[in-house]
Design an enzyme around this catalytic site. Structure first.
Site, PDB file in Angstrom:
ATOM      1  N   ARG A 110      -4.125  23.974  35.120  1.00  0.00           N
ATOM      2  CA  ARG A 110      -3.735  24.913  36.164  1.00  0.00           C
ATOM      3  C   ARG A 110      -2.880  24.202  37.201  1.00  0.00           C
ATOM      4  NH1 ARG A 110      -7.270  28.567  40.148  1.00  0.00           N
ATOM      5  NH2 ARG A 110      -7.987  26.542  40.838  1.00  0.00           N
ATOM      6  N   THR A 114       1.108  26.834  42.000  1.00  0.00           N
ATOM      7  CA  THR A 114       1.333  28.222  41.561  1.00  0.00           C
ATOM      8  C   THR A 114       0.033  28.857  41.045  1.00  0.00           C
ATOM      9  OG1 THR A 114       1.777  27.567  39.280  1.00  0.00           O
ATOM     10  CG2 THR A 114       3.661  27.607  40.784  1.00  0.00           C
ATOM     11  N   ASP A 206     -20.483  24.356  33.765  1.00  0.00           N
ATOM     12  CA  ASP A 206     -19.215  23.961  33.135  1.00  0.00           C
ATOM     13  C   ASP A 206     -19.489  23.600  31.668  1.00  0.00           C
ATOM     14  OD1 ASP A 206     -16.264  22.564  34.131  1.00  0.00           O
ATOM     15  OD2 ASP A 206     -17.090  22.085  32.161  1.00  0.00           O
ATOM     16  N   ASP A 209     -18.305  20.068  30.555  1.00  0.00           N
ATOM     17  CA  ASP A 209     -19.161  18.998  31.077  1.00  0.00           C
ATOM     18  C   ASP A 209     -20.495  18.966  30.363  1.00  0.00           C
ATOM     19  OD1 ASP A 209     -17.364  17.995  32.889  1.00  0.00           O
ATOM     20  OD2 ASP A 209     -18.125  19.158  34.584  1.00  0.00           O
TER      21      ASP A 209
HETATM   22  N1  URA Z   1     -15.490  27.475  32.562  1.00  0.00           N
HETATM   23  C1  URA Z   1     -16.743  26.984  32.447  1.00  0.00           C
HETATM   24  O1  URA Z   1     -16.951  25.977  31.796  1.00  0.00           O
HETATM   25  N2  URA Z   1     -17.751  27.611  33.072  1.00  0.00           N
HETATM   26  C2  URA Z   1     -17.575  28.732  33.792  1.00  0.00           C
HETATM   27  O2  URA Z   1     -18.549  29.280  34.316  1.00  0.00           O
HETATM   28  C3  URA Z   1     -16.254  29.242  33.908  1.00  0.00           C
HETATM   29  C4  URA Z   1     -15.228  28.603  33.280  1.00  0.00           C
END
Ligand code: URA
Length: 215
Positions: A110, A114, A206, A209
């Site tokens: 990202r 922008t 995430d 992760d």
């Molecule tokens: N990406 C992720 O890994 N978790 C989320 O909750 C949103 C996007």
């Protein structure tokens, strides 16, 4: 009870095994190894659903008793496209089910100014126009990167695209439906919403992760 959100654009897989495994994945104390294993298992159950409708033909074979016209997959090999990096967690399980599938990768980041997704990697098999393409990413959150990935796949010739995810936010589903109404989404859950940081809630955190142990 699990509410079923399925409609013509979205298939919500409410199978008890999928739902049970997803709950284990959501738990914050699930280990990295456990998370990865569960993701692999769920990916296979979701793949079973998303590959319904693959074209079939028949082949003349001999069983030990007699010849028969037996069903086999038809057409060119399907393509799995991982949206990096979390999509990679879904690949191995699906490839176990469909070992001859071709594999592509889309990498997007990202742009901080922008806020638009920018491509940093794109490698896909030949003849996308003749194949079913399944784009995989565990989390359909804002939908920005998924929509951008599918834009790129269409530019590369794909016309028959499906999107497989584990969790979807209503915002991401709406975004995908608006940008790519032809792309069928298969998901294990539709959660409540996105939070201010763009995480799906209640979600599972995430996904990258958690599967790679990077936090
Ligand atoms: N990406 C992720 O890994 N978790 C989320 O909750 C949103 C996007």
């Amino acid at each position: 009870m699990t509410q079923d959100f399925s409609d013509g654009h979205l298939t919500h897989v409410t199978h008890p095994l999928v739902q049970h495994k997803l709950t284990l994945m959501r738990r914050k104390d699930t280990s990295t190894a456990g998370f990865r294993q569960l993701l692999r298992e769920i990916s296979q159950l979701l793949a079973y659903e998303i590959t319904r409708g693959l074209p079939m033909t028949t082949e003349r074979i001999d069983t030990p008793l007699q010849p028969m016209d037996a069903p086999v997959l038809d057409g060119k090999k399907l393509v799995l496209v991982s949206i990096l990096r979390a999509g990679n967690g879904l690949l191995d399980g699906i490839l176990e089910l469909v070992p001859s599938a071709r594999v592509g990768f889309v990498g997007l980041y990202r742009d901080e100014e922008t806020l638009k997704p920018v491509q940093y990697y794109f490698k896909v098999p030949q003849a996308l126009e003749d194949r079913m393409v399944i784009a995989v990413d565990p989390m359909l959150a804002t939908g920005n990167s998924s929509v951008a990935a599918i834009d790129l796949l269409k530019q590369a010739g794909a016309t028959n695209i499906r999107f497989l995810c584990l969790l979807a936010a209503p915002e991401g589903i709406a975004r995908m439906k608006e940008a790519h109404p032809d792309v069928q989404i298969v998901t294990a859950a539709v959660d409540e919403r996105l939070n201010e940081q763009g995480y799906i809630v209640p979600g599972l955190g995430d996904a990258g992760d958690r599967m790679f142990g990077t936090k």
